[in-house]
Design a protein around this motif. Structure first.
Motif, PDB file in Angstrom:
ATOM      1  N   GLU A  93      32.906   7.964  -7.913  1.00 53.73           N
ATOM      2  CA  GLU A  93      32.773   9.254  -8.578  1.00 53.73           C
ATOM      3  C   GLU A  93      31.997  10.247  -7.728  1.00 53.73           C
ATOM      4  OE1 GLU A  93      30.364   8.967 -12.159  1.00 53.73           O
ATOM      5  OE2 GLU A  93      29.069   7.502 -11.207  1.00 53.73           O
ATOM      6  N   GLY A  94      32.040  11.496  -8.139  1.00 54.04           N
ATOM      7  CA  GLY A  94      31.271  12.544  -7.494  1.00 54.04           C
ATOM      8  C   GLY A  94      30.602  13.389  -8.564  1.00 54.04           C
ATOM      9  N   SER A  95      29.367  13.774  -8.349  1.00 48.46           N
ATOM     10  CA  SER A  95      28.637  14.562  -9.344  1.00 48.46           C
ATOM     11  C   SER A  95      29.279  15.929  -9.555  1.00 48.46           C
ATOM     12  CB  SER A  95      27.175  14.728  -8.919  1.00 48.46           C
ATOM     13  OG  SER A  95      27.110  15.399  -7.675  1.00 48.46           O
ATOM     14  N   THR A 124      36.208  15.837 -14.052  1.00 43.54           N
ATOM     15  CA  THR A 124      36.863  14.713 -14.719  1.00 43.54           C
ATOM     16  C   THR A 124      35.918  13.523 -14.807  1.00 43.54           C
ATOM     17  OG1 THR A 124      38.983  15.499 -13.872  1.00 43.54           O
ATOM     18  CG2 THR A 124      38.930  13.262 -14.739  1.00 43.54           C
ATOM     19  N   CYS A 125      35.118  13.317 -13.752  1.00 43.71           N
ATOM     20  CA  CYS A 125      34.104  12.249 -13.778  1.00 43.71           C
ATOM     21  C   CYS A 125      33.101  12.511 -14.890  1.00 43.71           C
ATOM     22  CB  CYS A 125      33.372  12.157 -12.438  1.00 43.71           C
ATOM     23  SG  CYS A 125      34.429  11.794 -11.032  1.00 43.71           S
ATOM     24  N   ILE A 138      41.012   8.088  -2.333  1.00 40.84           N
ATOM     25  CA  ILE A 138      41.514   9.420  -2.007  1.00 40.84           C
ATOM     26  C   ILE A 138      40.932  10.487  -2.916  1.00 40.84           C
ATOM     27  CG2 ILE A 138      43.607  10.834  -1.904  1.00 40.84           C
ATOM     28  CD1 ILE A 138      45.079   8.288  -1.021  1.00 40.84           C
ATOM     29  N   GLY A 139      40.815  10.204  -4.194  1.00 44.01           N
ATOM     30  CA  GLY A 139      40.298  11.176  -5.157  1.00 44.01           C
ATOM     31  C   GLY A 139      39.347  10.525  -6.123  1.00 44.01           C
ATOM     32  N   VAL A 140      38.693  11.354  -6.905  1.00 46.26           N
ATOM     33  CA  VAL A 140      37.773  10.853  -7.923  1.00 46.26           C
ATOM     34  C   VAL A 140      38.154  11.435  -9.274  1.00 46.26           C
ATOM     35  CG1 VAL A 140      35.841  10.405  -6.377  1.00 46.26           C
ATOM     36  CG2 VAL A 140      36.063  12.663  -7.393  1.00 46.26           C
ATOM     37  N   GLU A 157      43.638   5.573 -10.865  1.00 47.92           N
ATOM     38  CA  GLU A 157      43.268   6.803 -10.170  1.00 47.92           C
ATOM     39  C   GLU A 157      43.338   7.959 -11.155  1.00 47.92           C
ATOM     40  OE1 GLU A 157      44.429   5.845  -5.609  1.00 47.92           O
ATOM     41  OE2 GLU A 157      46.100   6.379  -6.933  1.00 47.92           O
ATOM     42  N   GLY A 158      42.208   8.624 -11.319  1.00 44.92           N
ATOM     43  CA  GLY A 158      42.129   9.720 -12.265  1.00 44.92           C
ATOM     44  C   GLY A 158      41.822   9.241 -13.667  1.00 44.92           C
ATOM     45  N   PHE A 159      41.688  10.192 -14.563  1.00 45.07           N
ATOM     46  CA  PHE A 159      41.413   9.900 -15.970  1.00 45.07           C
ATOM     47  C   PHE A 159      42.116  10.946 -16.807  1.00 45.07           C
ATOM     48  CE2 PHE A 159      38.727  10.574 -19.780  1.00 45.07           C
ATOM     49  CZ  PHE A 159      38.912   9.342 -20.373  1.00 45.07           C
ATOM     50  N   THR A 160      43.057  10.506 -17.634  1.00 44.89           N
ATOM     51  CA  THR A 160      43.796  11.452 -18.468  1.00 44.89           C
ATOM     52  C   THR A 160      43.445  11.327 -19.938  1.00 44.89           C
ATOM     53  OG1 THR A 160      45.648   9.905 -18.580  1.00 44.89           O
ATOM     54  CG2 THR A 160      45.746  11.602 -16.875  1.00 44.89           C
TER      55      THR A 160
END
Length: 127
Positions: A36-38, A42-43, A87-89, A105-108
């Motif tokens: 994750e990234g602050s 989406t995180c 690749i993404g967070v 990958e991701g959160f929907t």
């Protein structure tokens, strides 16, 4: 008063797997590694909707949560090729016995997250 106490307990429980599990211990059991990234909205949304109850959820108990900041150096026990490129967070990687066995990958939505995590964990052998 009871609801605030319950919220406090759930939040504390959600943080326990992250605090108590050391890198050497984590490599021996299934875990959900959250990259994750602050700065990631989406995180933050996942942290608001899922994280507080993750450790109390039946699926969450099968794979304790471990958080990794994507801007920090990657821990040695999660180095390539054990865990592939991020690749993404957010990216959720299920690791069992030190190796990646699946990822989200991701959160929907909560529904999709729990369903996909259950599918991945179905392939994990019980300890």
């Amino acid at each position: 008063m009871k609801n605030s106490w319950r919220s406090f307990v759930l939040a504390a429980m959600a943080s326990l797997p992250v605090v108590l599990a050391g890198a050497g211990e984590q490599a021996r059991a299934a875990q959900l590694v959250l990259f994750e990234g602050s700065w990631c909205p989406t995180c933050r949304y996942w942290n608001k909707t899922i994280a507080p109850s993750y450790a109390a959820h039946a699926t969450g108990r099968k794979a304790p949560l471990r958080r990794i900041d994507v801007t920090a150096p990657r821990p040695a026990d999660l180095a390539k090729p054990k865990v592939g490129t991020i690749i993404g967070v957010p990216t959720f990687v299920v690791v069992d016995d030190g190796r990646e066995i699946g990822r989200i990958e991701g959160f929907t939505s909560e529904r999709h997250f729990w369903k996909r995590l259950d599918e991945i964990l179905a392939s994990v052998k019980a300890p």
